[in-house]
Enzyme design. Structure first.
Site, PDB file in Angstrom:
ATOM      1  N   CYS A 139       2.274   8.502 -18.816  1.00 31.38           N
ATOM      2  CA  CYS A 139       1.996   7.069 -18.935  1.00 31.38           C
ATOM      3  C   CYS A 139       1.875   6.427 -17.555  1.00 31.38           C
ATOM      4  O   CYS A 139       2.888   6.112 -16.930  1.00 31.38           O
ATOM      5  CB  CYS A 139       3.085   6.389 -19.758  1.00 31.38           C
ATOM      6  N   CYS A 142       3.306   2.947 -17.269  1.00 32.87           N
ATOM      7  CA  CYS A 142       4.770   2.890 -17.154  1.00 32.87           C
ATOM      8  C   CYS A 142       5.223   3.309 -15.755  1.00 32.87           C
ATOM      9  O   CYS A 142       6.117   2.695 -15.187  1.00 32.87           O
ATOM     10  CB  CYS A 142       5.449   3.858 -18.128  1.00 32.87           C
ATOM     11  N   ASP A 143       4.650   4.376 -15.238  1.00 29.55           N
ATOM     12  CA  ASP A 143       5.246   5.029 -14.070  1.00 29.55           C
ATOM     13  C   ASP A 143       4.427   4.948 -12.785  1.00 29.55           C
ATOM     14  O   ASP A 143       4.926   5.327 -11.724  1.00 29.55           O
ATOM     15  CB  ASP A 143       5.501   6.516 -14.388  1.00 29.55           C
TER      16      ASP A 143
END
Ligand code: NDP
Length: 311
Positions: A139, A142-143
């Site tokens: 992701c 997300c990261d």
């Protein structure tokens, strides 16, 4: 199935990501005594990430597992009956629906909320598993932020891979796209964005043989071209974007699914093809897949379910 093992509930929630817990919070507050089974990965996909910076309400960010623990605690405090265990069989042919837990117990449920999520696909390399959460991620939204000004790679040639590569290119120094075919599968518009972005390099016809790293995490990847030649790239982040599969195996043949296996819902509602069964979160959403959108759809499912039960 023994009769004395059968229990009746008004609403059963299957799955414990942001969608399931949010539905449990709303239904508890509506006095509908929801029962939620947490499944094999309590807390869902967010428990495999580190810091979450884009969930509103946490100005300093929040740890993924902590965010899920908070949601769980909130649902429990409001009276939701949260249980460990997995659903092994469902029969939606008549109401109340019959649901089997861990191959043993049976529950009769007047309504169901399906929030079993989706699972990101991984390549299946041992080195990839070893560095999961330490440079290997599925992701970018997300990261990606943790790899600012570093070099990273994205595996895949679809719309998600192009979208993630373009997103990462705005943060990172360089982004490699590792594409196994000699072309991208993504839409023309997405491809053009990729080719226009100077710090993305597409490596066509490459497969990953090994993710390289040390105690600090990922340091590179060893790639093999279809002609057999090899090369190594130096990277700090290795992002998978080779698709997700929705966790809908239990419902095949009972709920209407799309070609990819995602549950079809009616318009903007959570209503599935079976009255009294509602879907929320990634299990019905191939596009957005965010914790906040899943939580929002858990709320929608709870409200639809409440209206159905009070009818
Ligand atoms: P896709 O299935 O479209 O693409 C997956 C990509 O991963 C393909 O390039 C595929 O290669 C590659 N791949 C699969 N398995 C492996 C493997 N083992 N090793 C290496 N590469 C592999 O998935 P997406 O998640 O990209 O998209 C899913 C759906 O969501 C699509 O319909 C897409 O259009 C849509 N979407 C739309 C967006 C938008 O409109 N903004 C954004 C994101 C997704 P190959 O081509 O060789 O099969």
């Amino acid at each position: 199935m023994e009769n004395n093992q059968t229990e009746e509930v008004k609403v059963l929630i299957i799955g414990s990501g942001p969608a399931g817990y949010t539905a449990a919070i709303y239904l508890s507050r509506a006095n509908l005594a929801p029962v939620l089974y947490e499944g094999i990965e309590p807390g869902g996909q967010l428990t495999t990430t580190t810091e979450v910076e884009n969930f509103p309400g946490f100005p300093e960010g929040v740890d993924g597992p902590q965010l899920m623990a908070n949601m769980r605690q909130q649902a429990e405090r409001l009276g939701a009956d949260l249980r460990s265990g997995s659903i092994t069989k469902v029969d939606l042919s008549e109401r109340p629906f019959r649901v089997e837990i861990d191959g043993e117990k049976e529950i009769l449920a007047q309504s169901l909320i399906v929030s079993t999520g989706a699972t990101a696909k991984y390549l299946g390399l041992p080195s990839e598993t070893k560095f999961r959460g330490q440079g290997v991620s599925a992701c970018a939204t997300c990261d990606g932020f943790f790899y600012r000004k570093k070099d990273v790679a994205v595996v895949g040639g679809g719309d998600t891979a192009c979208e993630e590569a373009t997103y990462l290119a705005s943060l990172c120094r360089k982004v490699y796209m590792i594409v196994r075919k000699p072309f991208l599968r993504a839409s023309k518009a997405m491809q053009e964005r990729v080719f226009r972005t100077e710090n993305i390099e597409v490596l066509f016809e490459y497969n990953t043989a090994e993710v390289l790293g040390d105690e600090q995490g990922v340091t590179g990847a060893r790639l093999v071209k279809t002609d057999g030649s090899e090369r190594t790239i130096d990277i700090a982040g290795f992002f998978l974007a080779i698709g997700h599969h929705p966790n809908t195996e239990l419902f095949a043949g009972q709920l209407e699914l799309d070609e990819e296996g995602y549950i079809r819902v009616e318009g903007n509602t959570s209503k599935t093809s079976v009255e009294g069964v509602f879907a929320a979160g990634d299990v019905k959403d191939p596009h957005y897949r965010q914790a906040i959108t899943a939580a929002g759809s858990g709320c929608i499912a709870a409200l639809d379910c409440e209206r159905f039960l009070l009818r």
